[in-house]
Design an enzyme around this catalytic site. Sequence first.
Site, PDB file in Angstrom:
ATOM      1  N   LYS A 166       0.842  -1.201   0.000  1.00  0.00           N
ATOM      2  CA  LYS A 166       0.000   0.000   0.000  1.00  0.00           C
ATOM      3  C   LYS A 166       0.879   1.254   0.000  1.00  0.00           C
ATOM      4  CE  LYS A 166      -3.812  -2.361   2.244  1.00  0.00           C
ATOM      5  NZ  LYS A 166      -4.378  -2.825   3.513  1.00  0.00           N
ATOM      6  N   GLN A 171      -4.856  -1.510   9.614  1.00  0.00           N
ATOM      7  CA  GLN A 171      -4.682  -2.837   9.003  1.00  0.00           C
ATOM      8  C   GLN A 171      -5.261  -3.909   9.926  1.00  0.00           C
ATOM      9  OE1 GLN A 171      -3.375  -3.554   5.885  1.00  0.00           O
ATOM     10  NE2 GLN A 171      -3.982  -5.646   6.313  1.00  0.00           N
ATOM     11  N   ASP A 213     -11.541   2.819   4.189  1.00  0.00           N
ATOM     12  CA  ASP A 213     -11.759   1.382   4.055  1.00  0.00           C
ATOM     13  C   ASP A 213     -13.242   1.063   3.915  1.00  0.00           C
ATOM     14  OD1 ASP A 213      -9.681  -0.343   3.870  1.00  0.00           O
ATOM     15  OD2 ASP A 213      -9.311  -0.477   6.025  1.00  0.00           O
TER      16      ASP A 213
END
Length: 282
Positions: free
Chosen positions: A53, A97, A120
């Site tokens: 990422k 994460q 997200d």
Amino acid sequence: MAEIIIDGKAVAARVRAEVAADVKRLGQLGIEPGLAVILVGEDPASHSYVGMKERDCAEVGIRSFDTRLPADTSQGALEAIIDGFNEDAAVHGILLQLPLPGHLDAESAIARIAPEKDVDGFHPVSIGRLVRGLPSAHACTPEGVMELLRAYEIDPAGKRAVVIGRSVLVGKPMALLLIEANATVTVCHSRTHDLPGVCREADILVAAIGRPEMIDASYVKPGAVVIDVGINRVGDRLVGDVAYEDVAAVASAITPVPGGVGPMTRAILLKNTLAAAEAAGR
Ligand code: NDP
């Protein structure tokens, strides 16, 4: 063989190029999109995802704020870091994460993220807005599937879509996005009776199960579009939830694994970060 092999690598590259062009445009207005990635613990797969990422961000000109925390980080310390990023005007998106180490409460940590910095699409506000049909950040993997459908001009409107899987990360938001796109949607899971029969009704079949090559041609109506979200490691091979060769023989379009949905998830994260920076306007 399926007429269309859906090329996620190519579509993801196009999305990244578009994001890079938009990042340049925002730069001329004095806005530099920033993404904070928070990683707790030593999980090797998570470290590898986060590394990718960060490389993606560098490629398109998004500034990353890299925060790696030890596995024994407390809930209070994690939420204090989230609070800091919530207040930092240079940070437009915050990515926590997952999975977190077992002693941490992921729901509480996700809810702590300022909804406008949720890139997200997992924040309760983002999901609530999606349910209400309002604009919001969409979960990256299901939105990646929608981007693939758009790229290949596969319009779900009026079609029967079947989603196998009801996870919060993939199955449920996938179903909601397909409803928004005017499909008639059925969601299946491990308790569904006659799964092959239900799947054979689908014009668009999305498999998000986590069972290597479970979906064979007996689940697929001839001519259906088959989207394989699954990523499963079998020995040294990466396979999807769909038995590719078998299903490609009956489907009209199919995503391969790797190279189908996988590359889209990361590309959509960049797109969501750009959108958050644009919305913030600073
Ligand atoms: P989860 O394990 O959270 O959910 C799996 C879902 O599949 C559940 O709803 C479960 O039903 C259902 N299921 C399991 N077994 C069966 C079965 N035999 N028949 C019917 N339904 C079944 O997984 P995720 O949603 O997080 O991920 C799904 C897959 O997608 C995985 O392979 C994962 O690696 C991959 N993935 C890929 C991404 C990408 O970027 N391409 C991103 C995220 C995930 P129930 O609810 O009843 O238990």
